[in-house]
Design an enzyme around this catalytic site. Structure first.
Site, PDB file in Angstrom:
ATOM      1  N   SER A   8       0.832  -1.192   0.000  1.00  0.00           N
ATOM      2  CA  SER A   8       0.000   0.000   0.000  1.00  0.00           C
ATOM      3  C   SER A   8       0.872   1.249   0.000  1.00  0.00           C
ATOM      4  O   SER A   8       2.062   1.203   0.336  1.00  0.00           O
ATOM      5  CB  SER A   8      -0.934  -0.010   1.212  1.00  0.00           C
ATOM      6  OG  SER A   8      -0.213  -0.203   2.414  1.00  0.00           O
ATOM      7  N   GLU A  65       1.008   5.666   0.647  1.00  0.00           N
ATOM      8  CA  GLU A  65       0.418   6.824   1.318  1.00  0.00           C
ATOM      9  C   GLU A  65       0.642   8.094   0.507  1.00  0.00           C
ATOM     10  O   GLU A  65       1.760   8.384   0.075  1.00  0.00           O
ATOM     11  CB  GLU A  65       1.052   6.979   2.703  1.00  0.00           C
ATOM     12  CG  GLU A  65       0.524   8.155   3.505  1.00  0.00           C
ATOM     13  CD  GLU A  65       1.166   8.229   4.872  1.00  0.00           C
ATOM     14  OE1 GLU A  65       0.935   7.304   5.673  1.00  0.00           O
ATOM     15  OE2 GLU A  65       1.913   9.194   5.133  1.00  0.00           O
ATOM     16  N   ASP A 106      -1.035  15.154  15.688  1.00  0.00           N
ATOM     17  CA  ASP A 106      -0.082  16.029  16.379  1.00  0.00           C
ATOM     18  C   ASP A 106      -0.640  17.438  16.504  1.00  0.00           C
ATOM     19  O   ASP A 106      -1.402  17.896  15.650  1.00  0.00           O
ATOM     20  CB  ASP A 106       1.231  16.100  15.595  1.00  0.00           C
ATOM     21  CG  ASP A 106       1.957  14.770  15.567  1.00  0.00           C
ATOM     22  OD1 ASP A 106       1.938  14.076  16.595  1.00  0.00           O
ATOM     23  OD2 ASP A 106       2.519  14.431  14.507  1.00  0.00           O
ATOM     24  N   PHE A 155      12.485  15.047   9.524  1.00  0.00           N
ATOM     25  CA  PHE A 155      11.397  14.169   9.957  1.00  0.00           C
ATOM     26  C   PHE A 155      11.775  13.465  11.262  1.00  0.00           C
ATOM     27  O   PHE A 155      10.953  13.329  12.172  1.00  0.00           O
ATOM     28  CB  PHE A 155      11.103  13.137   8.871  1.00  0.00           C
ATOM     29  CG  PHE A 155       9.899  12.279   9.146  1.00  0.00           C
ATOM     30  CD1 PHE A 155       8.630  12.713   8.801  1.00  0.00           C
ATOM     31  CD2 PHE A 155      10.023  11.044   9.766  1.00  0.00           C
ATOM     32  CE1 PHE A 155       7.515  11.939   9.066  1.00  0.00           C
ATOM     33  CE2 PHE A 155       8.918  10.262  10.038  1.00  0.00           C
ATOM     34  CZ  PHE A 155       7.653  10.715   9.682  1.00  0.00           C
ATOM     35  N   HIS A 204       3.646  -0.676   3.930  1.00  0.00           N
ATOM     36  CA  HIS A 204       2.950   0.572   3.619  1.00  0.00           C
ATOM     37  C   HIS A 204       4.005   1.629   3.315  1.00  0.00           C
ATOM     38  O   HIS A 204       4.775   2.020   4.194  1.00  0.00           O
ATOM     39  CB  HIS A 204       2.092   0.994   4.814  1.00  0.00           C
ATOM     40  CG  HIS A 204       1.191   2.161   4.531  1.00  0.00           C
ATOM     41  ND1 HIS A 204       0.115   2.082   3.678  1.00  0.00           N
ATOM     42  CD2 HIS A 204       1.206   3.440   5.001  1.00  0.00           C
ATOM     43  CE1 HIS A 204      -0.502   3.257   3.634  1.00  0.00           C
ATOM     44  NE2 HIS A 204       0.145   4.098   4.421  1.00  0.00           N
TER      45      HIS A 204
END
Length: 293
Positions: free
Chosen positions: A20, A22, A114, A224, A274
């Site tokens: 999958s 995103e 967040d 990140f 993912h």
């Protein structure tokens, strides 16, 4: 191809690994073109499902609904929408869930989210909202026939007191009605295995899908890591810095590392992978094609 009404929780228990991808809602016309080229490429290769993220503080709420609706209407892809509780009342969340149902989406990733502006700031509950992700899961499940996923944190959630507390909270969240979980991205397979085994030892058999992101930009992944608390291995960072002026070399290393991780994760029984694409599929497609049987 899976049917658009298929439930991701069921797909992940089928015994065959699922792949999958995103996406995030595009911010302008140019970004929209990039996203749709990626979606068409993934559709042509037979992705098992794609997800559409939800901006911090609900900042992309309408675009998330619109993007998910368009993918659902114009492609053969199975879609999953992200849904966060930040800055939303329960009434607003019910409305959002209803929007997803109206456009044919039956798979939702429920995350508390967040705080806007600073992911590490104190989390403030909306006065008419929910406090915990498990409450959001319960709200979605009682709102219709949805397959609901939750977030998992292989290195531990930065707000947890300790590892064991984090595992307990995660299991409670799963038992509130979640059908599957997807992890934050990570770069040490042992972290995923530790979490999976601890959850299984707690008597919870939920499928936990590893989140993978091939590195394509050094500064981006380091930023990140700072924002999320994720550990970025120094050995990998050194390899990337050695070729920091060569974008192709960086991508090649990113694909190599992600392929090695994916291969081991699948060999260890992960129910799928993912991929975080950042709306570009070149590196993720290379990894995917390396791993497909």
């Amino acid at each position: 191809m899976p049917q658009k009404t298929a439930k991701i929780g069921d797909l992940l228990r089928s015994g065959m690994p699922k792949f999958s991808f995103e996406m995030f809602p595009p911010r302008d016309e140019q970004a929209d073109g990039v996203l749709w080229r990626t979606i068409r490429a993934l559709e042509g290769l037979g992705a098992d499902y794609v997800s559409v993220t939800y901006g911090a503080g609900g900042s992309t709420r309408q675009k998330t609904v619109e993007t998910t609706e368009r993918i659902n209407a114009e492609t053969t892809l199975l879609t999953m929408a992200h849904c966060t509780a930040v800055n939303h009342s329960i009434a607003e969340l019910r409305n959002l869930i209803g929007h997803f149902a109206n456009v044919g989406v039956r798979n939702i990733l429920a995350v508390r989210g967040d705080p806007p502006g600073d992911p590490r700031a104190d989390w403030v509950q909306h006065p008419e909202g929910v406090l915990h992700a498990r409450e959001l899961v319960e709200l979605i499940k009682e709102s219709g026939d949805f397959s609901v996923g939750v977030a998992a944190f292989p290195e531990g959630h930065p707000r947890d007191a300790d590892w064991d507390a984090g595992v307990r909270f995660f299991v409670e969240k799963c038992r509130s009605g979640a059908d599957f979980a997807i992890t934050q991205i990570f770069y040490d397979v042992e972290d995923y295995l530790r979490l999976r085994d601890a959850v299984a030892a707690s008597g919870c058999d939920i499928p936990i899908v590893p989140g993978i992101m091939p590195v394509t930009n050094i500064k981006q992944i380091e930023r990140f890591a700072v924002l999320t608390g994720m550990t970025f291995p120094e050995a990998l960072a050194e390899r990337l810095r050695a070729v920091e002026d060569d974008r192709d070399a960086i991508r090649d290393i990113g694909v190599e590392v992600a392929t090695d991780m994916g291969s081991r994760l699948l060999a260890e029984g992960a129910p799928g992978l993912h991929f975080t694409t950042l709306n570009h599929s070149r590196s993720t497609r290379r990894v995917w094609q390396n791993l497909r049987p």
